[in-house]
Design a protein around this motif. Structure first.
Motif, PDB file in Angstrom:
ATOM      1  N   THR A 121      -7.075   5.131   4.251  1.00  0.00           N
ATOM      2  CA  THR A 121      -7.725   4.128   5.118  1.00  0.00           C
ATOM      3  C   THR A 121      -7.843   4.658   6.616  1.00  0.00           C
ATOM      4  OG1 THR A 121      -6.721   2.415   3.618  1.00  0.00           O
ATOM      5  CG2 THR A 121      -7.495   1.975   5.946  1.00  0.00           C
TER       6      THR A 121
ATOM      7  N   GLU B 108       0.872  -1.085   0.082  1.00  0.00           N
ATOM      8  CA  GLU B 108       0.012   0.069  -0.018  1.00  0.00           C
ATOM      9  C   GLU B 108       0.766   1.107   0.076  1.00  0.00           C
ATOM     10  OE1 GLU B 108      -2.911   0.718   3.174  1.00  0.00           O
ATOM     11  OE2 GLU B 108      -4.370  -0.741   2.146  1.00  0.00           O
ATOM     12  N   GLY B 109       0.480   2.184  -0.825  1.00  0.00           N
ATOM     13  CA  GLY B 109       1.195   3.510  -0.816  1.00  0.00           C
ATOM     14  C   GLY B 109       0.842   4.239   0.267  1.00  0.00           C
ATOM     15  N   PRO B 110       1.679   5.407   0.702  1.00  0.00           N
ATOM     16  CA  PRO B 110       1.315   6.224   1.789  1.00  0.00           C
ATOM     17  C   PRO B 110       0.030   6.965   1.578  1.00  0.00           C
ATOM     18  CG  PRO B 110       3.075   7.029   0.421  1.00  0.00           C
ATOM     19  CD  PRO B 110       2.731   5.767  -0.060  1.00  0.00           C
ATOM     20  N   ILE B 111      -0.503   7.373   0.354  1.00  0.00           N
ATOM     21  CA  ILE B 111      -1.690   7.948   0.339  1.00  0.00           C
ATOM     22  C   ILE B 111      -2.992   7.033   0.591  1.00  0.00           C
ATOM     23  CG2 ILE B 111      -3.268   8.762  -1.381  1.00  0.00           C
ATOM     24  CD1 ILE B 111      -0.601  10.323  -2.777  1.00  0.00           C
ATOM     25  N   ASN B 112      -2.630   5.746   0.202  1.00  0.00           N
ATOM     26  CA  ASN B 112      -4.037   4.859   0.657  1.00  0.00           C
ATOM     27  C   ASN B 112      -3.945   4.406   2.053  1.00  0.00           C
ATOM     28  OD1 ASN B 112      -4.450   4.346  -2.200  1.00  0.00           O
ATOM     29  ND2 ASN B 112      -3.221   2.527  -2.558  1.00  0.00           N
ATOM     30  N   LYS B 113      -2.771   4.409   2.608  1.00  0.00           N
ATOM     31  CA  LYS B 113      -2.597   4.274   4.258  1.00  0.00           C
ATOM     32  C   LYS B 113      -3.302   5.344   4.955  1.00  0.00           C
ATOM     33  CE  LYS B 113       1.364   1.324   4.463  1.00  0.00           C
ATOM     34  NZ  LYS B 113       2.749   1.184   4.887  1.00  0.00           N
ATOM     35  N   VAL B 114      -3.147   6.667   4.400  1.00  0.00           N
ATOM     36  CA  VAL B 114      -3.661   7.883   5.020  1.00  0.00           C
ATOM     37  C   VAL B 114      -5.295   7.757   4.718  1.00  0.00           C
ATOM     38  CG1 VAL B 114      -3.898  10.262   4.698  1.00  0.00           C
ATOM     39  CG2 VAL B 114      -1.636   9.485   4.854  1.00  0.00           C
TER      40      VAL B 114
END
Length: 131
Positions: free
Chosen positions: A21, A13-19
């Motif tokens: 989520t 997962e990229g950092p944007i997806n983590k944020v």
């Protein structure tokens, strides 16, 4: 990276997806907590209102019992007069509303009759003109 069929590990997962989520989980948690908070607040307010009402009733009952029979009779007579006045006002209001409904119905009937009359006049005029 074929989508799961070849046995390769899924892409990280990229950092944007983590944020995104984390933010969506926070929003859902906030909505759930807010809902339960409102339910609890409503239940507490209802209990408080019920307690106040019961206290007012008990206070009124104590005042009534502290009155002499003459004072009770006078207070009952006053309450009866107030009740009669309220019932009279409600009856008059109902009569006014009934009269307004009848007047509106009559106005509507007159307007419909006038429209029919004008339609007949136009039809008669068109017939005379040969249209």
């Amino acid at each position: 990276q074929c989508g799961g069929g070849c046995g390769a590990p899924p892409p990280a997962e990229g950092p944007i997806n983590k944020v995104a989520t984390v933010i969506s989980k926070l929003i859902v948690s906030g909505l759930v907590l807010g809902f339960f908070g409102l339910v609890c607040y409503h239940l507490c307010c209802r209990k408080m209102v019920e307690r106040r009402r019961a206290a007012r009733e008990q206070e009124a009952r104590a005042r009534w019992e502290a009155m002499s029979p003459e004072e009770q009779a006078e207070a009952q007579h006053k309450l009866d007069r107030e009740l009669a006045a309220l019932q009279q006002a409600a009856y008059q209001q109902e009569q006014r509303e009934q009269r307004q409904r009848v007047e509106a119905s009559v106005r509507h009937s007159l307007q419909m009759e006038e429209a029919r009359r004008q339609d007949l006049e136009r039809t008669e005029y068109a017939r005379r003109m040969g249209w």
